[in-house]
Design a protein around this motif. Sequence first.
Motif, PDB file in Angstrom:
ATOM      1  N   THR A  39      17.738  16.585  25.020  1.00  0.00           N
ATOM      2  CA  THR A  39      16.787  15.512  24.739  1.00  0.00           C
ATOM      3  C   THR A  39      15.491  16.089  24.185  1.00  0.00           C
ATOM      4  OG1 THR A  39      15.883  15.648  26.974  1.00  0.00           O
ATOM      5  CG2 THR A  39      17.625  14.042  26.612  1.00  0.00           C
ATOM      6  N   PHE A  40      14.703  15.233  23.564  1.00  0.00           N
ATOM      7  CA  PHE A  40      13.360  15.646  23.169  1.00  0.00           C
ATOM      8  C   PHE A  40      12.379  14.524  23.495  1.00  0.00           C
ATOM      9  CE2 PHE A  40      12.934  13.167  19.235  1.00  0.00           C
ATOM     10  CZ  PHE A  40      14.258  12.875  18.957  1.00  0.00           C
ATOM     11  N   THR A  41      11.156  14.919  23.773  1.00  0.00           N
ATOM     12  CA  THR A  41      10.144  13.958  24.192  1.00  0.00           C
ATOM     13  C   THR A  41       9.088  13.826  23.113  1.00  0.00           C
ATOM     14  OG1 THR A  41      10.522  14.731  26.435  1.00  0.00           O
ATOM     15  CG2 THR A  41       8.597  13.339  26.076  1.00  0.00           C
ATOM     16  N   VAL A  42       8.780  12.596  22.744  1.00  0.00           N
ATOM     17  CA  VAL A  42       7.769  12.342  21.721  1.00  0.00           C
ATOM     18  C   VAL A  42       6.612  11.604  22.368  1.00  0.00           C
ATOM     19  CG1 VAL A  42       7.314  11.213  19.524  1.00  0.00           C
ATOM     20  CG2 VAL A  42       9.540  12.225  19.953  1.00  0.00           C
ATOM     21  N   ARG A  43       5.398  12.098  22.111  1.00  0.00           N
ATOM     22  CA  ARG A  43       4.216  11.487  22.717  1.00  0.00           C
ATOM     23  C   ARG A  43       3.309  10.927  21.633  1.00  0.00           C
ATOM     24  NH1 ARG A  43       1.037  11.688  27.316  1.00  0.00           N
ATOM     25  NH2 ARG A  43      -1.205  11.554  26.899  1.00  0.00           N
ATOM     26  N   ARG A  44       2.801   9.752  21.870  1.00  0.00           N
ATOM     27  CA  ARG A  44       1.828   9.186  20.946  1.00  0.00           C
ATOM     28  C   ARG A  44       0.802   8.371  21.731  1.00  0.00           C
ATOM     29  NH1 ARG A  44       3.712   4.361  17.222  1.00  0.00           N
ATOM     30  NH2 ARG A  44       1.499   4.540  16.824  1.00  0.00           N
ATOM     31  N   ILE A  45      -0.290   8.072  21.090  1.00  0.00           N
ATOM     32  CA  ILE A  45      -1.329   7.293  21.745  1.00  0.00           C
ATOM     33  C   ILE A  45      -1.283   5.881  21.174  1.00  0.00           C
ATOM     34  CG2 ILE A  45      -3.783   7.145  22.283  1.00  0.00           C
ATOM     35  CD1 ILE A  45      -2.657   9.708  23.327  1.00  0.00           C
ATOM     36  N   VAL A  46      -1.044   4.904  22.035  1.00  0.00           N
ATOM     37  CA  VAL A  46      -1.038   3.511  21.595  1.00  0.00           C
ATOM     38  C   VAL A  46      -2.180   2.789  22.305  1.00  0.00           C
ATOM     39  CG1 VAL A  46       0.283   1.375  21.518  1.00  0.00           C
ATOM     40  CG2 VAL A  46       1.457   3.563  21.318  1.00  0.00           C
ATOM     41  N   ALA A  47      -3.092   2.256  21.528  1.00  0.00           N
ATOM     42  CA  ALA A  47      -4.229   1.512  22.065  1.00  0.00           C
ATOM     43  C   ALA A  47      -4.922   2.286  23.184  1.00  0.00           C
ATOM     44  CB  ALA A  47      -3.767   0.141  22.569  1.00  0.00           C
ATOM     45  N   GLY A  48      -5.149   3.586  22.916  1.00  0.00           N
ATOM     46  CA  GLY A  48      -5.880   4.395  23.873  1.00  0.00           C
ATOM     47  C   GLY A  48      -5.068   4.835  25.074  1.00  0.00           C
ATOM     48  N   GLU A  49      -3.804   4.428  25.105  1.00  0.00           N
ATOM     49  CA  GLU A  49      -2.957   4.774  26.246  1.00  0.00           C
ATOM     50  C   GLU A  49      -1.839   5.701  25.765  1.00  0.00           C
ATOM     51  OE1 GLU A  49      -2.423   5.040  29.948  1.00  0.00           O
ATOM     52  OE2 GLU A  49      -3.825   3.441  29.383  1.00  0.00           O
ATOM     53  N   GLY A  50      -1.597   6.790  26.472  1.00  0.00           N
ATOM     54  CA  GLY A  50      -0.538   7.708  26.086  1.00  0.00           C
ATOM     55  C   GLY A  50       0.820   7.106  26.358  1.00  0.00           C
ATOM     56  N   VAL A  51       1.725   7.187  25.370  1.00  0.00           N
ATOM     57  CA  VAL A  51       3.085   6.684  25.554  1.00  0.00           C
ATOM     58  C   VAL A  51       4.054   7.818  25.222  1.00  0.00           C
ATOM     59  CG1 VAL A  51       4.822   5.076  24.704  1.00  0.00           C
ATOM     60  CG2 VAL A  51       2.471   4.331  24.974  1.00  0.00           C
ATOM     61  N   GLU A  52       4.996   8.062  26.137  1.00  0.00           N
ATOM     62  CA  GLU A  52       5.988   9.096  25.856  1.00  0.00           C
ATOM     63  C   GLU A  52       7.365   8.480  25.844  1.00  0.00           C
ATOM     64  OE1 GLU A  52       5.718  12.393  28.493  1.00  0.00           O
ATOM     65  OE2 GLU A  52       3.639  12.768  27.956  1.00  0.00           O
ATOM     66  N   ARG A  53       8.178   8.908  24.904  1.00  0.00           N
ATOM     67  CA  ARG A  53       9.542   8.414  24.867  1.00  0.00           C
ATOM     68  C   ARG A  53      10.493   9.589  24.762  1.00  0.00           C
ATOM     69  NH1 ARG A  53      11.761   3.568  21.046  1.00  0.00           N
ATOM     70  NH2 ARG A  53      13.830   3.798  21.926  1.00  0.00           N
TER      71      ARG A  53
END
Lengths: 122, 228
Positions: A59-73
């Motif tokens: 698996t791999f984990t992708v992190r991004r910032i959405v509306a100031g909140e960190g989201v990881e998938r």
Amino acid sequence: MSQQILNLVEQKSLKGEVPTFNIGDTVDVHTRILEGEKERIQIFNGVVIARAGSGTRETFTVRRIVAGEGVERKFPLHSPKIAKIEVKRSGIVRRAKLYFLRDRVGKAVRLRERRGDVVEKS
Amino acid sequence: MAIGLLGRKVGMTQLFDDSGNVVPVTVIEAGPCHVLQVRTKDRDGYEAVQVGFGDMPRRLAARSVRGHVAKLDSKRSKARAKSGGEPLSKAGCEPQRFIREFRGAADGVEVGQTLDVTQFAEVKRVDIVGTTKGRGTAGVMVRHNFHGQRATHGVKKVHRHAGSIGQSQFPGHVPKGRRMAGRYGNERSTMRNIMVVGVDAEKNLLLVRGAVPGPRGGYVMIKETNKL
């Protein structure tokens, strides 16, 4: 012997060609989403902060910032639901897991960009 | 209905199904199995098929084990021939490591025949019998999923204990069957109605969804389920 048999069984579920990307890369992950009858492609954009597992379990984990909140998938690398992984930018990193990014906010999240490298477009 | 099969648990992995979902899978090396004996109503009082799996070196097998699978001259067989009894049919294979019987009529299966996974090609769901992992002496929390006691509030040295095991002078004894600590695991266990994910006839592999009792390398019995 047992492991060889398991590898053989997994073979069918593996993708023949795994897109190349590295830890620290900013990627677009194209995922297939089934809505009723229609299939749609959704794009998740972010920084690859980890890769884990082997075989079909990779698996791999992708992190991004959405509306100031960190989201990881977390995506299974070999999942048929992942249509494409596009590398947008490559960052210079010195470790395999970028969990330190979770503690950073704002401008500090940025990674130094790798220049001059040929970014493979898949 | 297929007779059934013996096998060895190889291990677990995960695969993707047609719609792209992850399916947890146990891989079982199933068969080929030799039919060693057919139990009949008149001779044995019940009907069953005895099946063996896994070759054992002859030097490790006792004489009785070797004689069970192949023709071996013995006093008994001579005496039998003398009295006019017809010789028992033998499978003529190597001594088998794992031997079990499947109850039910033979359905035209004969001694010496080999069974393989192709019998499960059309089967949707199976029952699997295995021996669970032995856990030795286990406490009540592991063995019976008790909650134990509190971490604080005056509890001393009994955080993982069971608590009360009965009343007082009446009835004056602990009821039979009270769940306590003790040996756990290493017992026969049947998983019913397990989905068959795939069959690899070439490699003798059976893939089933989910877990199967026992450690990797443990022997299992597989039969078509009668549960619907």
